[in-house]
Design an enzyme around this catalytic site. Structure first.
Site, PDB file in Angstrom:
ATOM      1  N   ARG A  71      29.208 -48.349 -49.420  1.00 60.86           N
ATOM      2  CA  ARG A  71      28.183 -48.009 -48.427  1.00 60.86           C
ATOM      3  C   ARG A  71      28.033 -49.089 -47.361  1.00 60.86           C
ATOM      4  NH1 ARG A  71      25.150 -43.577 -49.824  1.00 60.86           N
ATOM      5  NH2 ARG A  71      25.291 -43.014 -52.013  1.00 60.86           N
ATOM      6  N   HIS A 115      12.499 -34.398 -42.243  1.00 57.96           N
ATOM      7  CA  HIS A 115      12.595 -34.007 -43.651  1.00 57.96           C
ATOM      8  C   HIS A 115      11.929 -32.645 -43.827  1.00 57.96           C
ATOM      9  CE1 HIS A 115      12.865 -34.405 -47.964  1.00 57.96           C
ATOM     10  NE2 HIS A 115      11.592 -34.085 -48.056  1.00 57.96           N
ATOM     11  N   GLU A 180      11.148 -26.892 -37.584  1.00 56.12           N
ATOM     12  CA  GLU A 180      11.841 -28.162 -37.311  1.00 56.12           C
ATOM     13  C   GLU A 180      12.374 -28.200 -35.880  1.00 56.12           C
ATOM     14  OE1 GLU A 180      14.710 -29.583 -40.227  1.00 56.12           O
ATOM     15  OE2 GLU A 180      13.776 -28.327 -41.752  1.00 56.12           O
TER      16      GLU A 180
END
Ligand code: GRF
Length: 221
Positions: A71, A115, A180
């Site tokens: 990562r 989210h 959204e």
């Protein structure tokens, strides 16, 4: 706005319908917009959102996370690409990778996410299924500054939608996603106009403690 539009990089992993909503509000068709999308970055080569960017001539790049040993290495490349683009704000729009502490710290208060739930409820995945299982009557979406812990951080804006008796995770997801597409451009515009400030870990909009919030019937008007 301090001398020109706010330059943003949009990070995606999938279909990019939120990216499309941002393009429809701030894309090349709107040269006087307070926001300019300078780069679209996907961690997945097959992300449909890349085509959406190409179609309107926004520079895009795939940085395939599978090509990196870990990562940290992936995020370092991400960080380089964002810096090279000149972006001042990073907009996560369906970006499905956890970000390292180093990346989150580098972009602290310049990194936002959407989210699909009314945070702090239902952090993580499968939010619609879990919301139905818990029997909540209101569900929705949240735009927030990103902190290290997944789906935490100062809340900038929220949109609530009703949960209907016959909803399935799919019908509920469709209703939330529609919200959204209104919410993210509104929140981004507020940031670009310099209206969002932090008081500790609380976002203030226009000097008021109330974050932008609306209920979905308002979307119809
Ligand atoms: C959205 O529901 C977003 O909130 C979540 O992932 C989904 C992405 O959809 N983080 P899309 O790629 O923007 O269509």
């Amino acid at each position: 706005m301090k001398g020109g539009p706010l330059k943003v990089a949009v990070l995606i992993s999938g279909g990019g319908s939120n990216l499309q909503a941002l393009i429809d509000n701030f894309g090349p068709l709107f040269p006087n917009s307070p926001v300019r999308i300078v780069k679209v970055i996907s961690n997945r080569p097959d992300a449909g959102g890349i085509e959406r960017a190409k179609k309107v001539g926004i520079p895009s790049v795939v940085i395939d996370h599978k090509a990196f040993p870990d990562r940290v290495a992936f995020d370092a490349q991400l960080d380089r690409a964002i810096h090279e683009s000149g972006a001042e704000l990073v907009v996560l729009a369906g970006f499905m990778r956890l970000l390292t502490e180093g990346f989150v710290n580098t972009w602290r208060n310049r990194l936002i996410n959407i989210h699909p739930a009314l945070l702090p409820s239902f952090r993580g995945l499968d939010t619609h299924k879990r919301a139905l299982k818990r029997g909540v009557k209101l569900h929705g979406a949240t735009v927030h500054f990103v902190r290290q812990e997944t789906d935490t951080g100062p809340i900038i804006a929220q949109a609530a939608v009703p949960v209907l008796a016959d909803d399935t995770p799919e019908t509920l997801a469709t209703r939330v996603l529609k919200a959204e597409h209104k919410l993210y451009p509104l929140a981004l515009r507020l940031i670009a106009e310099g209206k969002v400030k932090l008081d500790g870990e609380r976002a203030m909009v226009d000097g008021k403690p109330d974050p932008l919030a609306f209920f979905s019937p308002a979307l119809a008007s």
